[in-house]
Motif scaffolding. Sequence first.
Motif, PDB file in Angstrom:
ATOM      1  N   GLU A  47       0.526  -5.117 -16.823  1.00 44.71           N
ATOM      2  CA  GLU A  47       1.308  -6.079 -17.607  1.00 44.71           C
ATOM      3  C   GLU A  47       2.014  -5.378 -18.764  1.00 44.71           C
ATOM      4  OE1 GLU A  47      -0.021 -10.192 -18.472  1.00 44.71           O
ATOM      5  OE2 GLU A  47      -1.967  -9.489 -17.731  1.00 44.71           O
ATOM      6  N   ALA A  48       1.276  -4.569 -19.490  1.00 45.68           N
ATOM      7  CA  ALA A  48       1.838  -3.894 -20.660  1.00 45.68           C
ATOM      8  C   ALA A  48       2.974  -2.946 -20.284  1.00 45.68           C
ATOM      9  CB  ALA A  48       0.732  -3.129 -21.388  1.00 45.68           C
ATOM     10  N   LYS A  49       2.917  -2.368 -19.091  1.00 44.18           N
ATOM     11  CA  LYS A  49       3.928  -1.403 -18.661  1.00 44.18           C
ATOM     12  C   LYS A  49       5.089  -2.052 -17.907  1.00 44.18           C
ATOM     13  CE  LYS A  49       0.826   2.582 -18.492  1.00 44.18           C
ATOM     14  NZ  LYS A  49       0.161   3.595 -17.630  1.00 44.18           N
ATOM     15  N   GLY A  50       5.099  -3.382 -17.837  1.00 45.37           N
ATOM     16  CA  GLY A  50       6.228  -4.078 -17.242  1.00 45.37           C
ATOM     17  C   GLY A  50       6.246  -4.106 -15.722  1.00 45.37           C
ATOM     18  N   VAL A  51       5.100  -3.996 -15.093  1.00 46.71           N
ATOM     19  CA  VAL A  51       5.044  -4.078 -13.634  1.00 46.71           C
ATOM     20  C   VAL A  51       5.323  -5.508 -13.199  1.00 46.71           C
ATOM     21  CG1 VAL A  51       3.501  -3.946 -11.636  1.00 46.71           C
ATOM     22  CG2 VAL A  51       3.494  -2.119 -13.355  1.00 46.71           C
ATOM     23  N   GLU A  52       6.380  -5.680 -12.391  1.00 46.43           N
ATOM     24  CA  GLU A  52       6.812  -7.007 -11.964  1.00 46.43           C
ATOM     25  C   GLU A  52       6.314  -7.357 -10.563  1.00 46.43           C
ATOM     26  OE1 GLU A  52       8.457  -9.055 -13.866  1.00 46.43           O
ATOM     27  OE2 GLU A  52       8.797  -7.671 -15.539  1.00 46.43           O
ATOM     28  N   LYS A  53       6.122  -6.349  -9.715  1.00 48.86           N
ATOM     29  CA  LYS A  53       5.696  -6.563  -8.329  1.00 48.86           C
ATOM     30  C   LYS A  53       4.477  -5.697  -8.042  1.00 48.86           C
ATOM     31  CE  LYS A  53       9.412  -9.024  -7.003  1.00 48.86           C
ATOM     32  NZ  LYS A  53       9.353 -10.407  -6.446  1.00 48.86           N
ATOM     33  N   ILE A  54       3.596  -6.218  -7.197  1.00 52.17           N
ATOM     34  CA  ILE A  54       2.379  -5.483  -6.850  1.00 52.17           C
ATOM     35  C   ILE A  54       2.259  -5.346  -5.340  1.00 52.17           C
ATOM     36  CG2 ILE A  54      -0.152  -5.563  -6.834  1.00 52.17           C
ATOM     37  CD1 ILE A  54      -0.062  -6.890  -9.549  1.00 52.17           C
ATOM     38  N   ILE A  55       2.076  -4.109  -4.892  1.00 60.04           N
ATOM     39  CA  ILE A  55       1.732  -3.842  -3.494  1.00 60.04           C
ATOM     40  C   ILE A  55       0.222  -3.706  -3.424  1.00 60.04           C
ATOM     41  CG2 ILE A  55       1.938  -2.215  -1.570  1.00 60.04           C
ATOM     42  CD1 ILE A  55       4.664  -1.365  -2.808  1.00 60.04           C
ATOM     43  N   LEU A  56      -0.413  -4.583  -2.670  1.00 57.93           N
ATOM     44  CA  LEU A  56      -1.865  -4.549  -2.504  1.00 57.93           C
ATOM     45  C   LEU A  56      -2.151  -3.831  -1.189  1.00 57.93           C
ATOM     46  CD1 LEU A  56      -4.506  -5.614  -3.806  1.00 57.93           C
ATOM     47  CD2 LEU A  56      -4.282  -7.628  -2.344  1.00 57.93           C
ATOM     48  N   ASP A  57      -2.461  -2.541  -1.288  1.00 55.76           N
ATOM     49  CA  ASP A  57      -2.640  -1.717  -0.101  1.00 55.76           C
ATOM     50  C   ASP A  57      -4.088  -1.822   0.382  1.00 55.76           C
ATOM     51  OD1 ASP A  57      -2.654   0.145   1.912  1.00 55.76           O
ATOM     52  OD2 ASP A  57      -1.521   1.650   0.800  1.00 55.76           O
ATOM     53  N   LEU A  58      -4.261  -2.441   1.556  1.00 59.80           N
ATOM     54  CA  LEU A  58      -5.580  -2.654   2.145  1.00 59.80           C
ATOM     55  C   LEU A  58      -5.759  -1.843   3.420  1.00 59.80           C
ATOM     56  CD1 LEU A  58      -5.821  -6.532   1.638  1.00 59.80           C
ATOM     57  CD2 LEU A  58      -6.986  -4.764   0.314  1.00 59.80           C
ATOM     58  N   SER A  59      -4.905  -0.871   3.647  1.00 54.02           N
ATOM     59  CA  SER A  59      -5.001  -0.058   4.858  1.00 54.02           C
ATOM     60  C   SER A  59      -6.292   0.753   4.872  1.00 54.02           C
ATOM     61  CB  SER A  59      -3.805   0.892   4.958  1.00 54.02           C
ATOM     62  OG  SER A  59      -2.600   0.170   5.056  1.00 54.02           O
ATOM     63  N   THR A  60      -6.860   0.901   6.047  1.00 58.52           N
ATOM     64  CA  THR A  60      -8.086   1.664   6.308  1.00 58.52           C
ATOM     65  C   THR A  60      -9.246   1.227   5.419  1.00 58.52           C
ATOM     66  OG1 THR A  60      -7.645   3.542   4.825  1.00 58.52           O
ATOM     67  CG2 THR A  60      -6.706   3.648   7.029  1.00 58.52           C
ATOM     68  N   ASN A  61      -9.281  -0.048   5.090  1.00 61.80           N
ATOM     69  CA  ASN A  61     -10.377  -0.606   4.304  1.00 61.80           C
ATOM     70  C   ASN A  61     -11.335  -1.307   5.260  1.00 61.80           C
ATOM     71  OD1 ASN A  61     -11.989  -2.514   2.781  1.00 61.80           O
ATOM     72  ND2 ASN A  61     -10.581  -2.259   1.069  1.00 61.80           N
ATOM     73  N   ILE A 107       0.871  -7.801   0.573  1.00 58.81           N
ATOM     74  CA  ILE A 107      -0.220  -7.129   1.277  1.00 58.81           C
ATOM     75  C   ILE A 107       0.388  -6.046   2.166  1.00 58.81           C
ATOM     76  CG2 ILE A 107      -2.054  -7.401   2.987  1.00 58.81           C
ATOM     77  CD1 ILE A 107      -2.174 -10.392   2.074  1.00 58.81           C
ATOM     78  N   LEU A 108      -0.136  -4.840   2.078  1.00 59.12           N
ATOM     79  CA  LEU A 108       0.261  -3.749   2.972  1.00 59.12           C
ATOM     80  C   LEU A 108      -0.969  -3.352   3.774  1.00 59.12           C
ATOM     81  CD1 LEU A 108       2.334  -1.578   3.915  1.00 59.12           C
ATOM     82  CD2 LEU A 108       1.440  -0.115   2.071  1.00 59.12           C
ATOM     83  N   SER A 109      -0.843  -3.351   5.102  1.00 55.91           N
ATOM     84  CA  SER A 109      -2.017  -3.052   5.914  1.00 55.91           C
ATOM     85  C   SER A 109      -1.603  -2.481   7.258  1.00 55.91           C
ATOM     86  CB  SER A 109      -2.842  -4.324   6.134  1.00 55.91           C
ATOM     87  OG  SER A 109      -3.863  -4.097   7.087  1.00 55.91           O
ATOM     88  N   ASP A 110      -2.352  -1.461   7.688  1.00 55.46           N
ATOM     89  CA  ASP A 110      -2.157  -0.902   9.021  1.00 55.46           C
ATOM     90  C   ASP A 110      -3.005  -1.639  10.064  1.00 55.46           C
ATOM     91  OD1 ASP A 110      -4.675  -0.059   8.332  1.00 55.46           O
ATOM     92  OD2 ASP A 110      -4.314   2.074   8.668  1.00 55.46           O
ATOM     93  N   GLY A 111      -3.533  -2.800   9.692  1.00 54.41           N
ATOM     94  CA  GLY A 111      -4.373  -3.574  10.595  1.00 54.41           C
ATOM     95  C   GLY A 111      -5.832  -3.188  10.501  1.00 54.41           C
ATOM     96  N   ARG A 112      -6.090  -1.987  10.011  1.00 50.87           N
ATOM     97  CA  ARG A 112      -7.473  -1.507   9.912  1.00 50.87           C
ATOM     98  C   ARG A 112      -8.086  -1.981   8.598  1.00 50.87           C
ATOM     99  NH1 ARG A 112      -7.499   4.406  10.245  1.00 50.87           N
ATOM    100  NH2 ARG A 112      -9.715   4.157  10.623  1.00 50.87           N
ATOM    101  N   CYS A 113      -7.908  -3.249   8.361  1.00 51.83           N
ATOM    102  CA  CYS A 113      -8.473  -3.966   7.217  1.00 51.83           C
ATOM    103  C   CYS A 113      -9.476  -4.924   7.830  1.00 51.83           C
ATOM    104  CB  CYS A 113      -7.356  -4.686   6.461  1.00 51.83           C
ATOM    105  SG  CYS A 113      -7.882  -5.996   5.343  1.00 51.83           S
ATOM    106  N   GLY A 114     -10.759  -4.573   7.776  1.00 49.78           N
ATOM    107  CA  GLY A 114     -11.745  -5.312   8.548  1.00 49.78           C
ATOM    108  C   GLY A 114     -12.832  -5.948   7.719  1.00 49.78           C
TER     109      GLY A 114
END
Length: 645
Positions: free
Chosen positions: A381-395, A504-511
């Motif tokens: 927030e303090a650094k002005g991030v407007e968009k978030i990519i939530l990377d859940l690949s290989t999780n 959400i970013l995911s290679d499908g290997r989010c189980g």
Amino acid sequence: MLPSRKNLLGSLALFTLLGSARAQDPCALIAGNKTASFHDAMACLDHFKYDKEIAQQTVDTVRKVTNELYVFNDVAASPPTVEGLALSPVNISYGLDLILQEDWKSDRQFQESVALLLDKVQDAHLSYSPFCYRQFIFWQPIQLNALLRNQKLIINVAYVKDDVWPQASKDWVGCEVTEIDGSEAMDMIVNYAVNNNGESKDVNTCFNHIMNTKSYFHGWDDGADDLGYHRFLPAQEFHNYTMRCAKSGTLPIQEEYDAPFTVQVPWIAQVPPNYSTADDYWSTFCQSAHQLNRNTTKRDIHYDLHELKNIYEGEVFALDSEGRSVALNAVGSSKGPYIEFIQLEGEYKNVGVIDIQSFSIASGDRQTFVDNFISSLKDFEAKGVEKIILDLSTNGGGDACAGEFLISTLFGSTPDYPSDIKYSPFLDRVIQAAHEQEQTKWLDYKSTGFEGSNWYTNTTSYVRGKNPNVKFSQPISLSCDGWADTISTKKYTNTKWKPSDVLILSDGRCGSTCAIVASRLRVSHKVPAMGLGGIRGNRMQFASFPGGESDRLSSFLIDLEVLGLANDPDAPSPFPERADMGWTFREVYKPTEKFTGVETDLLEYSAINADCRMHFDDNNADDIKKLWADVAKVFVAGQCPLIEE
């Protein structure tokens, strides 16, 4: 003083005898070596004879678990038809009958047949792991990935392992593989993904699972059916790769090639340490502490908790997933990093990435995980991030309460998706004992209107597969009170980011937990999802094996010992060899207007597709920050909107 002729002859005879014994012991022949050939490793692994008594005991335990405790046992035997999922019927009990009818040539072949049977269900929670035959690591010196090159998805040499096979040339990196074993490379790999990978019911996830992206790996030890890395003996000694490489001074994308060539590449085995003979190998890697009790009466049995804990913690491998030697029998716990917050640079500095690598948060790390998550959001927030990519690949999932914390922190609480547990009289006794003694995880479930264990005892019935009357518990939710009791945190309210500001970013290997978190974000909070990789031209899911919750025999037996139920006549016995199995015991449903309990509402048997797609290319396959920048470009341009089904 010179030795006498008699002593000399005696020494020669002993040397000859020892040499002969070593020659007859294929495990001794390669002991102490760093690597071994396919055939030498196979000779060692197949040295151990098939034992019908061990086979019967192993099958009895697997059958008891799958029949009584595996929640998808009936639907797996006769699955519904779901567009977008590859569902093949697997009758586990019948398959076990067929396995017992075979006269196997070695114990390994029997053990692997059990593992393969459960693998065919395509539920990554359901598995059988014979650790005796998971100690060698088998490498293909050519490691592959799939890249989009000039609008065509191709198979590419990602890197080579010349440390295990010096003939591998680093010049092959970046070359396109056009054929494997005489078949078109893409066709061969897709066929392999469909028929040999049990990680998911989505073929795109299976495709991603068997490929390699060297710098995009969080340590999920997925060697069971990777194309270039196995913990079990491969099906063949060699593969023939036909490649075409860019001419000197040109880039692969220019498609100016030297003449194609074919290389025969062997599977190379890394040999485990800490043994010198076949007997050593068996006692070190195979001999279960419970095998010594195989002839005792049921009432005399007590589980070896140290053995079970070693198995549960995964401290049973001689080599880790990188092929490095690890200490045996050293009980450890999962440690971070679990999550990283990265602000992109340059043109996309207003985009932040939350890279969630695992939800398997060790109890001692919970406070740090929570504090880091909240402080890092404030920093964004303090650094002005407007968009978030939530990377859940290989999780690969982990603690469901950690997932609940993430959702509630970003978007407030979400009603739990309905879930339930298959009923059996034996598990009823377990859950009643848990509530009476106030011990084990079986206390963590609650159902509106039911006290104590009555949520389980008061059953309801649903149709599953061809069985019209499968009993289940009342609909339940998981209580995270115990998780919350271990942490203290100031309340954080997100007023910065709407669901449309998160991708959400995911290679499908989010189980497992990851799959449920991703599904709840996408379905209930309308967060769009981008699929990564997979087979071009067909839609892919962004989550895999969302069954609900799983257990492993090692953990379950520890619970039985704690509850004093090790001698229950219906309790599954420990495996006679060092092994473990996992299964889904709680099924979870997608949200519907009215809960009916039908199998087509199960997340495990639903297809929830990504809203858009990104493939690796020559520039981003080994540069994760470049990949995130490419994702940000699509995201910021509004080219991945949520698609309402």
